[in-house]
Design a protein around this motif. Sequence first.
Motif, PDB file in Angstrom:
ATOM      1  N   ASP A  84       0.826  -1.212   0.000  1.00  0.00           N
ATOM      2  CA  ASP A  84       0.000   0.000   0.000  1.00  0.00           C
ATOM      3  C   ASP A  84       0.856   1.257   0.000  1.00  0.00           C
ATOM      4  O   ASP A  84       0.609   2.192   0.771  1.00  0.00           O
ATOM      5  CB  ASP A  84      -0.955  -0.014   1.208  1.00  0.00           C
ATOM      6  CG  ASP A  84      -2.033  -1.089   1.069  1.00  0.00           C
ATOM      7  OD1 ASP A  84      -2.886  -0.944   0.185  1.00  0.00           O
ATOM      8  OD2 ASP A  84      -1.991  -2.092   1.803  1.00  0.00           O
ATOM      9  N   GLY A  85       1.880   1.254  -0.879  1.00  0.00           N
ATOM     10  CA  GLY A  85       2.757   2.413  -0.955  1.00  0.00           C
ATOM     11  C   GLY A  85       4.168   2.047  -0.552  1.00  0.00           C
ATOM     12  O   GLY A  85       4.470   0.880  -0.309  1.00  0.00           O
ATOM     13  N   PHE A 100      -0.117   8.822   2.798  1.00  0.00           N
ATOM     14  CA  PHE A 100      -0.513   8.482   1.432  1.00  0.00           C
ATOM     15  C   PHE A 100      -2.012   8.230   1.359  1.00  0.00           C
ATOM     16  O   PHE A 100      -2.631   7.786   2.328  1.00  0.00           O
ATOM     17  CB  PHE A 100       0.236   7.224   0.947  1.00  0.00           C
ATOM     18  CG  PHE A 100       1.570   7.530   0.331  1.00  0.00           C
ATOM     19  CD1 PHE A 100       2.565   8.170   1.042  1.00  0.00           C
ATOM     20  CD2 PHE A 100       1.838   7.167  -0.984  1.00  0.00           C
ATOM     21  CE1 PHE A 100       3.796   8.455   0.473  1.00  0.00           C
ATOM     22  CE2 PHE A 100       3.063   7.445  -1.570  1.00  0.00           C
ATOM     23  CZ  PHE A 100       4.049   8.089  -0.838  1.00  0.00           C
ATOM     24  N   ARG A 135       3.877  -0.046   5.793  1.00  0.00           N
ATOM     25  CA  ARG A 135       2.918   1.006   6.119  1.00  0.00           C
ATOM     26  C   ARG A 135       1.717   0.441   6.878  1.00  0.00           C
ATOM     27  O   ARG A 135       1.325  -0.705   6.657  1.00  0.00           O
ATOM     28  CB  ARG A 135       2.397   1.690   4.844  1.00  0.00           C
ATOM     29  CG  ARG A 135       3.485   2.078   3.871  1.00  0.00           C
ATOM     30  CD  ARG A 135       2.948   2.841   2.678  1.00  0.00           C
ATOM     31  NE  ARG A 135       2.483   4.166   3.031  1.00  0.00           N
ATOM     32  CZ  ARG A 135       3.283   5.197   3.256  1.00  0.00           C
ATOM     33  NH1 ARG A 135       4.594   5.054   3.166  1.00  0.00           N
ATOM     34  NH2 ARG A 135       2.782   6.376   3.593  1.00  0.00           N
ATOM     35  N   THR A 141      -1.227   4.721   5.009  1.00  0.00           N
ATOM     36  CA  THR A 141      -1.982   4.878   3.764  1.00  0.00           C
ATOM     37  C   THR A 141      -3.457   4.721   4.081  1.00  0.00           C
ATOM     38  O   THR A 141      -3.860   3.765   4.742  1.00  0.00           O
ATOM     39  CB  THR A 141      -1.553   3.808   2.737  1.00  0.00           C
ATOM     40  OG1 THR A 141      -0.172   4.006   2.421  1.00  0.00           O
ATOM     41  CG2 THR A 141      -2.380   3.916   1.461  1.00  0.00           C
ATOM     42  N   GLY A 194       1.713  11.531  -0.875  1.00  0.00           N
ATOM     43  CA  GLY A 194       1.603  10.827  -2.149  1.00  0.00           C
ATOM     44  C   GLY A 194       0.203  10.303  -2.379  1.00  0.00           C
ATOM     45  O   GLY A 194      -0.489   9.895  -1.432  1.00  0.00           O
ATOM     46  N   ASP A 245      -4.946   6.308  -1.165  1.00  0.00           N
ATOM     47  CA  ASP A 245      -5.248   5.358  -2.237  1.00  0.00           C
ATOM     48  C   ASP A 245      -6.709   5.607  -2.626  1.00  0.00           C
ATOM     49  O   ASP A 245      -7.603   5.381  -1.810  1.00  0.00           O
ATOM     50  CB  ASP A 245      -5.050   3.953  -1.655  1.00  0.00           C
ATOM     51  CG  ASP A 245      -5.436   2.854  -2.609  1.00  0.00           C
ATOM     52  OD1 ASP A 245      -6.072   3.133  -3.630  1.00  0.00           O
ATOM     53  OD2 ASP A 245      -5.104   1.690  -2.314  1.00  0.00           O
ATOM     54  N   TYR A 300       2.116   9.459  -6.805  1.00  0.00           N
ATOM     55  CA  TYR A 300       3.070   8.360  -6.582  1.00  0.00           C
ATOM     56  C   TYR A 300       2.903   7.315  -7.670  1.00  0.00           C
ATOM     57  O   TYR A 300       3.881   6.834  -8.231  1.00  0.00           O
ATOM     58  CB  TYR A 300       2.822   7.754  -5.198  1.00  0.00           C
ATOM     59  CG  TYR A 300       3.698   6.567  -4.894  1.00  0.00           C
ATOM     60  CD1 TYR A 300       5.066   6.728  -4.661  1.00  0.00           C
ATOM     61  CD2 TYR A 300       3.161   5.286  -4.831  1.00  0.00           C
ATOM     62  CE1 TYR A 300       5.868   5.635  -4.383  1.00  0.00           C
ATOM     63  CE2 TYR A 300       3.959   4.189  -4.547  1.00  0.00           C
ATOM     64  CZ  TYR A 300       5.309   4.366  -4.327  1.00  0.00           C
ATOM     65  OH  TYR A 300       6.107   3.280  -4.056  1.00  0.00           O
ATOM     66  N   MET A 339      -2.032   7.514  -4.665  1.00  0.00           N
ATOM     67  CA  MET A 339      -2.118   6.389  -5.581  1.00  0.00           C
ATOM     68  C   MET A 339      -3.539   6.423  -6.140  1.00  0.00           C
ATOM     69  O   MET A 339      -4.496   6.211  -5.386  1.00  0.00           O
ATOM     70  CB  MET A 339      -1.844   5.083  -4.843  1.00  0.00           C
ATOM     71  CG  MET A 339      -0.401   5.024  -4.349  1.00  0.00           C
ATOM     72  SD  MET A 339      -0.065   3.585  -3.333  1.00  0.00           S
ATOM     73  CE  MET A 339      -0.868   4.038  -1.825  1.00  0.00           C
TER      74      MET A 339
END
Length: 281
Positions: A17-18, A145, A22, A116, A166, A147, A204, A168
Motif C-alpha cells: 500500500d505504498g 498516502f 505502512r 496509507t 503521495g 489510495d 506516486y 495512488m
Amino acid sequence: MDYKGLVTKIIPFSFVDGPGNRMAIFLQGCNFNCGYCHNPETINYCNNCGSCVEVCPSGALTIQNSKVNYSKEKCGDCDMCISHCPHFSTPKARKMATSEVMSEIKGVEPFIQGITISGGECTLQWKFIRELFIKVKEETKLTTFIDSNGYFSQEALFGLLPVTDGFMLDLKGASSAIHQQITGKDNKRVLENIKTVYEKGKLYQLRYVVVPTVNDGEEIEVLAQRIKEIAKDLPLVLIPFRKYGVKGKYKDLSGATIKLLEDIKELLLKRGLTNIDIRSE
Ligand code: SF4
Ligand code: SF4
C-alpha cells in the motif's frame, strides 16, 4: 476537533500500500460500483438487516435496538458475515475518532514508514483524513498516502493536497464509455484530478487494472492518448484483473495474464509513454 470516520479495518503492517512498510487504514463507503471490486464489503453502509447475525460462529454479532452490534473481542475474523452479506457491506466497520486512530498508529510507529488511507473510496471522508494527517505530521515523522479512485471534489482535493505526501490513483477506463461501464460514473473528474495531482508533484502512481475483454484492446490506444495529454512520464502501473473475492458483474471473467500486460506495456512504450510498471500480484 476530533473527527470520527467509519473505519472498515486497519492493517498494521502492509508492503503493498505504498512505499515501505505502512499501516493501511480502510474507510467504509464508495461512490463507484465497480464490476471487479476486490473489497466489495467496503462499498455500502450496513443497513442493519440482521441477516449476517445468524451465520457468525463466535457470537460476535447481536441485535440491539434494531441495530447490529459487533464485538471485536469475540470476533474470530473468519469473515463469514462478509461473505454472507447480500448488501456489499460489513458489520465490522466502526466509528473511530482521529485520536483513537492516532493511538493505533503510535503503537506501531517505530516499525513503519508511513500510513496509507484506502477504502472503499476514502476521500468521501476527506475531512477526517485531513485532520488525521495533520496530527500525523505534528506528532510523528511518518509519511501520509492516499489510495483513491480519483473521483473527488475540488474541495477535497485542495483540502488534502497540503497534508498528503503521495497519491495512488486509479484509472478504471480511459474512455468515458468504458469507465462508465466499469464503475457507473464517467471519468472526466478523475482525469482532471490525476492531472492536478501530477502537476503538484504528488502522484506516486496511477493504477490501471487490465480486465480482459473490457478495457484492453482498443481501449489501450485511448489510454496512451489520455496519459500523453497529461505527461508521457506519468508513473503508470498495470495490474492484472484477478477474480478472487469479486462479487460484481465481472466475477465470471478470466483473469489477465502477465503476457497480456507485457504486450500492453510494449504498445504503450511504442506510443511514447516512458514510465510503465507491471504489478504481477
Ligand atoms: S453487514 Fe450486511 S448482512 Fe449484516 S446487517 Fe449489515 S447489511 Fe445486513
Ligand atoms: S468475522 Fe464476522 S462472522 Fe466471523 S467471527 Fe467475526 S463477526 Fe463473526
